[in-house]
Scaffold this active site. Structure first.
Site, PDB file in Angstrom:
ATOM      1  CE1 TYR A 187      20.839  26.317  22.958  1.00  0.00           C
ATOM      2  CE2 TYR A 187      19.838  24.299  24.277  1.00  0.00           C
ATOM      3  CZ  TYR A 187      20.525  24.844  24.369  1.00  0.00           C
ATOM      4  OH  TYR A 187      20.204  25.692  25.861  1.00  0.00           O
ATOM      5  CB  SER A 208      22.460  22.477  28.074  1.00  0.00           C
ATOM      6  OG  SER A 208      21.112  22.483  28.216  1.00  0.00           O
TER       7      SER A 208
END
Length: 314
Positions: free
Chosen positions: A147, A124
């Protein structure tokens, strides 16, 4: 690409990849922790009878090994993750078990099986943390939030399986994906389209209105993933930024939605209790050089397509 495994395949990106390739491969196996009625696969009208939809967990290594032995995968799209910041932050063990441990299990199964020709692992843009923007692939991965750290670790681990064991892994670092059929209403675009369609005020987390983000239309993302697989001899061992090149603040995005949907609602600003990086966008020149991929859908066009899709779904 004949026998394909997609983890997280009932989700947004996985469903769109499935729809794109379903008629050109021999088999698609999708692993999901719960076989639900309301998925992007259903929203897109994908014929479930053409898919091996298997209930299981990427944290279960014995289960993953059995899958490889049964279906003899040659291509793997590892998209499965706990992807919501708000779910990761209060439960780091769960986040790391799924995002990091699950990735290790998939890659170790690929290594042991030894016949996989291409593995795409989704990292990501969040893996960069709060580094200098636009992010370039050579930058350090400096995730801080749970995250973000899980994606930084996943990214490094994936490429280590190529460096140390020759597993043909390529890593993607995508910007924010959007488009028709995204049933994860924690995301800013589907959530606020739904709100406006229901005549409810669109919502921004306080302090995030001037945060900058890059948004990539889902069809362009699928094109990018397939371009990386089709050029795996060149792309294996590498990480690639995948973005549209269009940068907007969250406030600009929501005002654009309101204008496009011809709504006179105003924006609601809501307190948040989780960390968030202020500015995130990518330099995607590397993937363009290596695969000739290029995004084709502007945000304005993509939003119009998305709104029409949600009018049908909702």
């Amino acid at each position: 690409m004949q026998n394909v495994l997609i983890t997280g395949g009932t989700g947004f990106l996985g469903s769109h990849i499935t729809k794109r390739i379903i008629d050109s491969v021999e088999s698609i196996t999708i692993v999901t922790t719960s076989i639900r009625q309301q998925t992007t696969l259903k929203a897109l009208g994908v014929d479930i009878d053409k898919i091996n939809l298997v209930k299981g967990d990427v944290r279960d290594f014995d289960f993953i090994k059995l899958l490889f032995n049964e279906y003899e995968f040659d291509t793997v799209f590892h998209l499965g993750a706990l992807s919501e910041v708000k779910k990761c932050q209060p439960d780091p063990k769960l986040a790391f078990d799924i995002n990091v441990g699950g990735t290790v299990n998939i890659l170790e199964a690929c290594r042991m099986y030894g016949k996989v020709k291409a593995v795409v692992v989704s990292s990501s843009d969040k893996a960069y943390g709060s580094g200098e923007v636009p992010y370039v692939e050579g930058q350090s991965l400096n995730g801080v939030g749970t995250y973000e750290v899980s994606k930084s670790a996943t990214d490094l681990i994936a490429r280590s399986f190529y460096s140390n064991y020759g597993v043909p892994v390529v890593v993607t670092r995508c910007s924010n994906l959007y488009g028709g059929g995204d049933m994860n209403f924690s995301r800013v675009i589907p959530n606020n389209i739904r709100k406006i369609l229901n005549d409810e005020r669109p919502m921004i987390w306080k302090g995030s209105e001037k945060s900058t983000r890059e948004f990539l239309y889902i069809d362009d993302a699928v094109d990018a993933y397939l371009s990386l697989v089709n050029n795996i001899d060149k792309t294996k061992g590498e990480a690639y930024n995948v973005g549209s090149g269009e940068i907007f603040t969250i406030e600009e995005l929501l005002n654009g939605l309101l204008d496009t949907m011809k709504s006179d609602l105003d924006i609601e600003y809501v307190e948040k209790d989780f960390p968030e990086i202020s500015h995130q966008y990518l330099d995607s020149s590397k993937i363009k050089r290596h695969t000739e991929w290029t995004p084709e859908t502007s945000l304005l066009v993509g939003l119009v397509k998305s709104i029409e899709s949600y009018k049908e779904i909702l």
